[in-house]
Design an enzyme around this catalytic site. Structure first.
Site, PDB file in Angstrom:
ATOM      1  N   THR A  23     -24.232  42.972  42.116  1.00 12.27           N
ATOM      2  CA  THR A  23     -22.991  42.470  42.711  1.00 12.27           C
ATOM      3  C   THR A  23     -22.078  41.962  41.594  1.00 12.27           C
ATOM      4  O   THR A  23     -22.289  42.294  40.424  1.00 12.27           O
ATOM      5  CB  THR A  23     -23.295  41.408  43.793  1.00 12.27           C
ATOM      6  OG1 THR A  23     -22.072  41.049  44.451  1.00 12.27           O
ATOM      7  CG2 THR A  23     -23.931  40.141  43.227  1.00 12.27           C
ATOM      8  N   ASN A  24     -21.074  41.188  41.929  1.00 12.03           N
ATOM      9  CA  ASN A  24     -20.139  40.675  40.919  1.00 12.03           C
ATOM     10  C   ASN A  24     -19.753  39.241  41.263  1.00 12.03           C
ATOM     11  O   ASN A  24     -20.224  38.690  42.262  1.00 12.03           O
ATOM     12  CB  ASN A  24     -18.919  41.602  40.834  1.00 12.03           C
ATOM     13  CG  ASN A  24     -18.252  41.740  42.188  1.00 12.03           C
ATOM     14  OD1 ASN A  24     -17.723  40.774  42.724  1.00 12.03           O
ATOM     15  ND2 ASN A  24     -18.311  42.943  42.769  1.00 12.03           N
ATOM     16  N   HIS A  25     -18.866  38.660  40.467  1.00 10.56           N
ATOM     17  CA  HIS A  25     -18.562  37.228  40.611  1.00 10.56           C
ATOM     18  C   HIS A  25     -17.509  36.914  41.667  1.00 10.56           C
ATOM     19  O   HIS A  25     -17.101  35.769  41.792  1.00 10.56           O
ATOM     20  CB  HIS A  25     -18.083  36.649  39.272  1.00 10.56           C
ATOM     21  CG  HIS A  25     -19.172  36.555  38.247  1.00 10.56           C
ATOM     22  ND1 HIS A  25     -20.325  35.851  38.463  1.00 10.56           N
ATOM     23  CD2 HIS A  25     -19.282  37.101  37.016  1.00 10.56           C
ATOM     24  CE1 HIS A  25     -21.103  35.936  37.398  1.00 10.56           C
ATOM     25  NE2 HIS A  25     -20.493  36.706  36.511  1.00 10.56           N
TER      26      HIS A  25
END
Ligand code: C5P
Length: 401
Positions: free
Chosen positions: A210-212
């Site tokens: 995933t990402n931030h």
């Protein structure tokens, strides 16, 4: 500017232990920029003092003493004329009965009878009192006249019993107030799909890539669209946020699921604020990968590009009159954004530099440049994500005109 900026809100507080939550509602309204005048009934004053409300609104709070004071002859009528909205929270069965039957025997009910503004009621009472046919009839009458009834919720009641009668939380009442204030806004009658959050691409049943992205900017856009009167569908990847009141929420995990959810909608505008993954594991493991099997070699493949899929298909593009994208970049921000604007055939793209600590992921503020299909550019200084959202919605509604 927030939908509540400079709005004159009357907050009626009647005799219920939920009155302590009304102080939080008054504070939230004042913090959002509203001028909040509080009117307490005699019973309301027994639970929370006028001073509590004065302290959070910065304005004097009114009680029944004012009904018989020097300003009495003008007070109730002037309130009724100048207010943008009257909210009664908590509202007891007794006050509901008075409002339904036009009884005006205290400052609050006199004001309500003279007021022409929208009325929002958050009932709070014991379960049996709420279920009583008299209360139900009174609420039905008020609804028929256009009052917005918010709650009550189910759960623990002050009597110790469990049932329907709890005043809903201030944040939810605030959400309903925003909807009422925005219902004649620029996007009234329009539908907007907003995507938000970082997608999760499964590696195995336990792990994801995933990402931030926190979803904050997308949720703020959904709220700003609701504030403008739009019918909002929020397609969201997992976030820790509470969806704005009034949005229809579609929860997804992966970019593939987000694409499906977007293609299931048709709307006047699509605003893709989500950080949808560009890559995903080619073969997600069916079972949890075990440490003892060594470090896995993970092959990645491209995810479907949602905006490109929509804009590349004449049938799908027709679903959305206006399409807006985001470009979160750590280098060559404007060049990359300009390329995405073109390749994704967008009406405009919001470029944000994620290398700055006060802009981009997870923080409350953002510094963006908006690039339009006609070549125009708008540079916004560092500002709140809500303000960025309002500007995006402003441009979207202008393009829909
Ligand atoms: O990932 P990228 O920088 O290309 O994202 C730019 C825009 O494209 C964003 O609005 C994002 O929501 C959208 N996007 C998409 N489908 C993807 C990845 C990104 O529509 N798979």
């Amino acid at each position: 500017m927030s939908i509540l900026s400079n709005k004159h809100i009357l907050l009626g507080v009647t005799g219920s232990i939920a009155g302590y939550k009304a102080a939080d509602l008054a504070s939230k309204l004042a913090q959002a920029g509203a001028d909040v005048d509080v009117i307490l009934t005699n019973a309301g004053e027994k639970f929370v003092t006028p001073l509590t409300f004065q302290s959070v609104t910065g304005r004097r709070a009114y009680t029944d003493n004012d009904l018989w004071g020097n300003e009495a002859h003008v007070l109730h009528v002037s309130f009724g004329k100048t207010a943008d909205l009257l909210v009664i929270a908590p509202c007891t069965a007794d006050t509901i009965a008075k409002l339904a039957n036009g009884i005006a025997d205290n400052l609050l009910t006199v004001t309500a009878l003279a007021a022409t503004c929208p009325l929002v009621i958050a009932p709070a009472m014991d379960g049996g009192m709420f279920d009583h046919p008299a209360t139900q009839d009174n609420l039905a009458k008020l609804k028929e006249r256009g009052a917005i009834i918010v709650g009550p919720a189910e759960g623990h009641l002050a009597s110790g019993l469990t049932g329907t009668g709890r005043m809903v939380e201030p944040a939810e009442i605030l959400g309903h107030i925003r909807i009422v204030l925005g219902r004649k806004g620029k996007l009234a009658g329009k539908k907007v799909v907003v995507t938000a959050g970082g997608t999760q691409e499964a590696l195995d049943p336990v792990r994801v890539i995933t990402n931030h992205s926190s979803g904050k900017q997308g949720y703020a856009i959904a709220q700003a669209a609701l504030d403008s009167g739009a019918d909002v569908c929020l397609v969201t990847a997992p976030t820790a946020l509470t969806a704005p009141v009034g949005a229809r929420v579609v929860k997804v995990n992966s970019a593939e699921e987000m694409l499906k959810a977007v293609l299931a909608e048709s709307a006047d505008a699509l605003i893709m604020a989500a950080a949808a993954a560009d890559f995903r594991p080619k073969n997600a493991a069916k079972d949890k990968m075990k440490k003892r099997d060594g470090i896995p070699q993970i092959e990645l493949e491209a995810t479907p590009d949602i905006l490109k899929t929509v804009s590349g298909s004449p049938v799908d593009k027709k679903r959305f009159q206006v399409m807006v994208g985001f470009a979160a970049e750590s280098q060559n921000l404007l060049e990359n954004a300009a390329e995405k604007l073109k390749s994704k055939k967008l009406d405009f793209i919001v470029a944000n530099d994620i290398s700055a600590s006060d802009a981009g992921f997870a923080v409350e503020t953002n510094r963006v440049t908006i690039l339009f299909a006609n070549g125009e550019r708008e540079n916004l200084p560092l500002t709140s994500k809500m303000e960025v959202a309002e500007i995006i919605i402003e441009h979207t509604s202008r393009l829909l005109e």
